[in-house]
Design an enzyme around this catalytic site. Sequence first.
Site, PDB file in Angstrom:
ATOM      1  CB  VAL A 142       2.836   0.027   9.904  1.00 26.38           C
ATOM      2  CG1 VAL A 142       2.938  -0.024   8.396  1.00 26.38           C
ATOM      3  CG2 VAL A 142       1.424   0.360  10.368  1.00 26.38           C
ATOM      4  CG  ASP A 157      -2.797  -2.437   3.747  1.00 27.12           C
ATOM      5  OD1 ASP A 157      -3.484  -3.093   4.550  1.00 27.12           O
ATOM      6  OD2 ASP A 157      -3.094  -1.284   3.390  1.00 27.12           O
ATOM      7  CE1 TYR A 193      -7.291   9.010  12.524  1.00 32.30           C
ATOM      8  CE2 TYR A 193      -7.706  11.348  12.861  1.00 32.30           C
ATOM      9  CZ  TYR A 193      -7.430  10.297  12.012  1.00 32.30           C
ATOM     10  OH  TYR A 193      -7.267  10.516  10.668  1.00 32.30           O
ATOM     11  CG  ASN A 246      -1.762   6.645   3.820  1.00 29.45           C
ATOM     12  OD1 ASN A 246      -2.393   7.674   4.017  1.00 29.45           O
ATOM     13  ND2 ASN A 246      -2.329   5.519   3.392  1.00 29.45           N
TER      14      ASN A 246
HETATM   15  N1  LIG Z   1     -10.353   9.452   5.390  1.00 29.41           N
HETATM   16  C1  LIG Z   1     -10.232  10.637   5.959  1.00 29.41           C
HETATM   17  O1  LIG Z   1     -11.186  11.423   6.024  1.00 29.41           O
HETATM   18  C2  LIG Z   1      -8.887  11.059   6.520  1.00 29.41           C
HETATM   19  C3  LIG Z   1      -8.688  12.386   6.876  1.00 29.41           C
HETATM   20  C4  LIG Z   1      -7.448  12.770   7.399  1.00 29.41           C
HETATM   21  C5  LIG Z   1      -6.448  11.821   7.554  1.00 29.41           C
HETATM   22  N2  LIG Z   1      -6.688  10.527   7.218  1.00 29.41           N
HETATM   23  C6  LIG Z   1      -5.596   9.566   7.400  1.00 29.41           C
HETATM   24  O2  LIG Z   1      -5.233   9.065   6.130  1.00 29.41           O
HETATM   25  C7  LIG Z   1      -4.690   7.758   6.259  1.00 29.41           C
HETATM   26  C8  LIG Z   1      -5.422   6.814   5.326  1.00 29.41           C
HETATM   27  O3  LIG Z   1      -6.800   6.857   5.632  1.00 29.41           O
HETATM   28  P1  LIG Z   1      -7.925   6.248   4.679  1.00 29.41           P
HETATM   29  O4  LIG Z   1      -9.159   7.031   4.895  1.00 29.41           O
HETATM   30  O5  LIG Z   1      -7.402   6.072   3.314  1.00 29.41           O
HETATM   31  O6  LIG Z   1      -8.149   4.836   5.428  1.00 29.41           O
HETATM   32  P2  LIG Z   1      -8.509   3.375   4.881  1.00 29.41           P
HETATM   33  O7  LIG Z   1      -9.102   2.665   6.052  1.00 29.41           O
HETATM   34  O8  LIG Z   1      -9.263   3.434   3.599  1.00 29.41           O
HETATM   35  O9  LIG Z   1      -7.051   2.771   4.582  1.00 29.41           O
HETATM   36  C9  LIG Z   1      -6.131   2.507   5.600  1.00 29.41           C
HETATM   37  C10 LIG Z   1      -5.251   1.339   5.198  1.00 29.41           C
HETATM   38  O10 LIG Z   1      -4.329   1.095   6.273  1.00 29.41           O
HETATM   39  C11 LIG Z   1      -4.235  -0.304   6.458  1.00 29.41           C
HETATM   40  N3  LIG Z   1      -3.798  -0.607   7.829  1.00 29.41           N
HETATM   41  C12 LIG Z   1      -4.502  -0.475   8.978  1.00 29.41           C
HETATM   42  N4  LIG Z   1      -3.769  -0.903  10.014  1.00 29.41           N
HETATM   43  C13 LIG Z   1      -2.577  -1.306   9.515  1.00 29.41           C
HETATM   44  C14 LIG Z   1      -1.405  -1.870  10.087  1.00 29.41           C
HETATM   45  N5  LIG Z   1      -1.296  -2.097  11.400  1.00 29.41           N
HETATM   46  N6  LIG Z   1      -0.371  -2.167   9.267  1.00 29.41           N
HETATM   47  C15 LIG Z   1      -0.454  -1.944   7.935  1.00 29.41           C
HETATM   48  N7  LIG Z   1      -1.536  -1.437   7.340  1.00 29.41           N
HETATM   49  C16 LIG Z   1      -2.583  -1.112   8.122  1.00 29.41           C
HETATM   50  C17 LIG Z   1      -5.629  -0.834   6.158  1.00 29.41           C
HETATM   51  O11 LIG Z   1      -5.615  -2.218   5.876  1.00 29.41           O
HETATM   52  C18 LIG Z   1      -6.039   0.026   4.973  1.00 29.41           C
HETATM   53  O12 LIG Z   1      -5.661  -0.543   3.755  1.00 29.41           O
HETATM   54  C19 LIG Z   1      -4.836   7.403   7.740  1.00 29.41           C
HETATM   55  O13 LIG Z   1      -3.607   7.669   8.411  1.00 29.41           O
HETATM   56  C20 LIG Z   1      -5.911   8.342   8.226  1.00 29.41           C
HETATM   57  O14 LIG Z   1      -5.829   8.603   9.597  1.00 29.41           O
HETATM   58  C21 LIG Z   1      -7.876  10.125   6.687  1.00 29.41           C
END
Ligand SMILES: NC(=O)c1ccc[n+]([C@@H]2O[C@H](COP(=O)([O-])OP(=O)(O)OC[C@H]3O[C@@H](n4cnc5c(N)ncnc54)[C@H](O)[C@@H]3O)[C@@H](O)[C@H]2O)c1
Length: 254
Positions: free
Chosen positions: A59, A37, A153, A85
């Site tokens: 990433v 992360d 997105y 993720n």
């Molecule tokens: N939350 C939702 O409703 C939802 C729904 C569908 C899909 N998603 C997907 O699920 C995944 C996780 O989402 P979440 O809601 O847990 O988000 P979140 O923001 O709680 O967590 C995302 C994590 O990714 C890390 N991150 C961001 N950019 C980064 C980079 N360049 N390198 C490394 N780490 C990085 C952040 O620091 C954070 O810890 C994402 O791909 C998101 O698109 C989320």
Amino acid sequence: MGRLDGRVAVVTGGASGIGLASVRRLAAEGARVVVGDVDVDGGGAAAAEVDGLFVRTDVTEEAEVVALFQTAVDRFGGLDVAFNNAGISPPEDDSILETGPDAWHRVQQVNLTSVYLCCKHAIGHMRARGRGSVINTASFVAVMGAATSQISYTASKGGVLAMSRELGVQFAREGIRVNALCPGPVNTPLLQELFAKDPERAARRLVHIPLGRFAEPEEIAAAVAFLASDDSSFITASSFMVDGGISGAYVTPL
Ligand SMILES: NC(=O)c1ccc[n+]([C@@H]2O[C@H](COP(=O)([O-])OP(=O)(O)OC[C@H]3O[C@@H](n4cnc5c(N)ncnc54)[C@H](O)[C@@H]3O)[C@@H](O)[C@H]2O)c1
């Protein structure tokens, strides 16, 4: 016996939300977990909680992705599970009429190019072991359109879905499974804050969900653990929906 005893799992975006819940669940099922992360505090805490390893990783940077998977192999002896993720959904990514090229490219980099890099550098290690499970986080918006658009997105998640399917087919006979996980909206602090301020905005979305609520991160993590484990041994190249029924619904219950 845990379902993931002796397995080594890398989780990107493991500092928060779905990733953090998955770090906890994979570890609870027996896996050694490596968290990648950009959030050093959150990622370090997540790894410490499960007696795992944190590798500060952006990433979007190929050398850092290579180092993340190599560290997992060097420290724990191999790689069995890659949960790719990490993702972002910034407010500058909006309707196509408003979204500029900078916002477009940034979201493509973090959400799609990162998954290409993680798959590229995880699958090599898995081929050496003759097995592996790759889980790439897409979204329900990869299969459904929204009038409340976040155009880059949505396009990025469509790319994750198609790439995962192709890799699942390509590597199937080498024992490597690749699936796209498609969560519905998840009850995260960001979402809570947004909708607490604007209940109408929440209602506009909730009406489409047959289960009548958003997912908890732990419910998504349960699906991750299933896809990571041999319980899903005949599942590959799938669009694995964990969406409360959204993608199957026309008229929802009152
Ligand atoms: N939350 C939702 O409703 C939802 C729904 C569908 C899909 N998603 C997907 O699920 C995944 C996780 O989402 P979440 O809601 O847990 O988000 P979140 O923001 O709680 O967590 C995302 C994590 O990714 C890390 N991150 C961001 N950019 C980064 C980079 N360049 N390198 C490394 N780490 C990085 C952040 O620091 C954070 O810890 C994402 O791909 C998101 O698109 C989320």
